[in-house]
Design a protein around this motif. Structure first.
Motif, PDB file in Angstrom:
ATOM      1  N   UNK A  21       9.031  13.807   8.584  1.00 46.77           N
ATOM      2  CA  UNK A  21       8.495  12.622   9.660  1.00 46.77           C
ATOM      3  C   UNK A  21       7.028  12.902  10.242  1.00 46.77           C
ATOM      4  N   UNK A  22       6.583  14.001   9.778  1.00 50.41           N
ATOM      5  CA  UNK A  22       5.084  14.295  10.197  1.00 50.41           C
ATOM      6  C   UNK A  22       4.040  13.505   9.575  1.00 50.41           C
ATOM      7  N   UNK A  23       4.545  12.824   8.218  1.00 56.82           N
ATOM      8  CA  UNK A  23       3.791  12.057   7.480  1.00 56.82           C
ATOM      9  C   UNK A  23       4.032  10.452   8.022  1.00 56.82           C
ATOM     10  N   UNK A  24       2.871   9.883   8.400  1.00 54.84           N
ATOM     11  CA  UNK A  24       3.117   8.341   8.538  1.00 54.84           C
ATOM     12  C   UNK A  24       2.107   7.663   8.276  1.00 54.84           C
ATOM     13  N   UNK A  80       0.775  -0.987   0.001  1.00 51.01           N
ATOM     14  CA  UNK A  80      -0.004   0.155   0.000  1.00 51.01           C
ATOM     15  C   UNK A  80       0.885   1.041   0.271  1.00 51.01           C
ATOM     16  N   UNK A  81       0.597   2.118  -1.109  1.00 50.10           N
ATOM     17  CA  UNK A  81       1.399   3.495  -1.157  1.00 50.10           C
ATOM     18  C   UNK A  81       0.667   4.570  -0.981  1.00 50.10           C
ATOM     19  N   UNK A  82       0.939   5.820  -0.652  1.00 49.56           N
ATOM     20  CA  UNK A  82       0.591   6.911  -0.438  1.00 49.56           C
ATOM     21  C   UNK A  82       1.140   7.849  -1.210  1.00 49.56           C
ATOM     22  N   UNK A  83       0.410   8.820  -1.950  1.00 49.31           N
ATOM     23  CA  UNK A  83       1.001   9.785  -2.665  1.00 49.31           C
ATOM     24  C   UNK A  83       0.595  11.284  -2.435  1.00 49.31           C
ATOM     25  N   UNK A  84       1.187  12.254  -2.593  1.00 47.89           N
ATOM     26  CA  UNK A  84       0.744  13.538  -2.297  1.00 47.89           C
ATOM     27  C   UNK A  84       0.714  14.363  -3.838  1.00 47.89           C
ATOM     28  N   UNK A 108       5.604  10.273  -4.229  1.00 43.75           N
ATOM     29  CA  UNK A 108       5.481   9.233  -3.386  1.00 43.75           C
ATOM     30  C   UNK A 108       6.071   9.537  -1.998  1.00 43.75           C
ATOM     31  N   UNK A 109       4.959   9.153  -0.917  1.00 42.61           N
ATOM     32  CA  UNK A 109       5.063   9.585   0.355  1.00 42.61           C
ATOM     33  C   UNK A 109       5.552   8.383   1.119  1.00 42.61           C
ATOM     34  N   UNK A 110       4.844   7.230   1.049  1.00 47.16           N
ATOM     35  CA  UNK A 110       4.706   6.249   1.838  1.00 47.16           C
ATOM     36  C   UNK A 110       4.594   5.029   0.899  1.00 47.16           C
ATOM     37  N   UNK A 112       6.283   2.660   5.361  1.00 52.32           N
ATOM     38  CA  UNK A 112       7.815   3.173   5.099  1.00 52.32           C
ATOM     39  C   UNK A 112       7.641   4.318   4.338  1.00 52.32           C
ATOM     40  N   UNK A 113       8.315   5.500   5.104  1.00 52.37           N
ATOM     41  CA  UNK A 113       8.668   6.694   4.511  1.00 52.37           C
ATOM     42  C   UNK A 113       9.660   6.620   3.453  1.00 52.37           C
TER      43      UNK A 113
END
Lengths: 113, 120
Positions: A66-69, A39-43, A52-54, A59-60
């Motif tokens: 590091x405020x993004x988790x 699972x990935x997160x994008x901004x 790509x954030x996570x 995993x950052x």
């Protein structure tokens, strides 16, 4: 195909406050070989490609504050911005990288209250 | 530092072929640890993965079912680039098209995006 469902569609958060975005997959995205969730997160900011954030759910990516988790497992995942900054105004997407076709959530727009 | 630079027309007539190229610097299209993708984004369809190409002793392509009959992704090792061809386009294919590099499925580098409008 794995369907990714995000909530809410949008949220407004005060500067310095916490923002929480949810993502649900229609089936598990757990990769048994390493016991990690795909699972990935994008901004995405206007006029720019997604960033790509996570990945692996928590995993950052290198250089991401590091405020993004990221958290969660199985079929339910969360992106948390612990202390919202002005530069975090954007649309956020989740994506499963477990199987083809790769699929994305519909996006969550984060604004300043 | 990996960079992906897209090129191609921004306007395509209905029934014609959409063609875009993604030039790679800082990596090789023949890398055996990543895949090279085409993704598009429109208000009606959101972010939609279209397909990928990759090399693992041989070249392999995977395509989304929604475009499988119309799409071709090719790689050019001499120019270190890959390309997208989408045939028989309609206004529904109007979107911003992105190329990306993926490592284990997540896209860590993206092209700048190309707005392709299908209109006569």
């Amino acid at each position: 195909d794995i369907v990714m469902t995000q909530s809410p569609d949008s949220l407004a958060v005060s500067l310095g406050e916490r923002a929480t975005i949810n993502c649900k997959s229609s089936q598990t995205v757990l990769y048994s070989s390493n016991n990690k969730d795909c699972l990935a997160w994008y901004q995405q900011k206007p006029g720019q490609p997604p960033k790509l954030l996570i990945y692996w759910a928590s995993t950052r990516e290198s250089g991401v504050p590091d405020r993004f988790s990221g958290s969660g497992s199985g079929t339910e995942f969360t992106l948390t911005i612990s202390s919202l900054q002005a530069e975090d105004v954007a649309v956020y997407y989740c994506q499963q990288h477990y199987s083809i076709p790769l699929t994305f959530g519909g996006g969550t727009k984060v604004e300043i209250k | 530092q990996v960079q992906l630079k897209q090129s191609g027309p921004g306007l395509v007539k209905p029934s014609q072929t959409l063609s875009l190229t993604c030039a790679i610097s800082g990596d090789s299209v023949s890398s055996n640890s990543v895949t090279w993708n085409w993704i598009r984004q429109s208000p009606s369809r959101g972010l939609e993965w279209l397909g990928r190409t990759y090399y693992r002793s041989k070249w392999t392509n995977d395509y989304a079912v929604s475009v499988k009959s119309r799409i071709t992704i090719n790689s050019d090792t001499s120019k270190n680039q890959f390309s997208l061809q989408l045939t028989s386009v309609t206004p529904e294919d109007t979107a911003v098209y992105y190329c990306s590099r993926s490592s284990v499925g997540r896209s860590d580098y993206w092209g700048q995006g190309t707005l392709v409008t299908v209109s006569s």
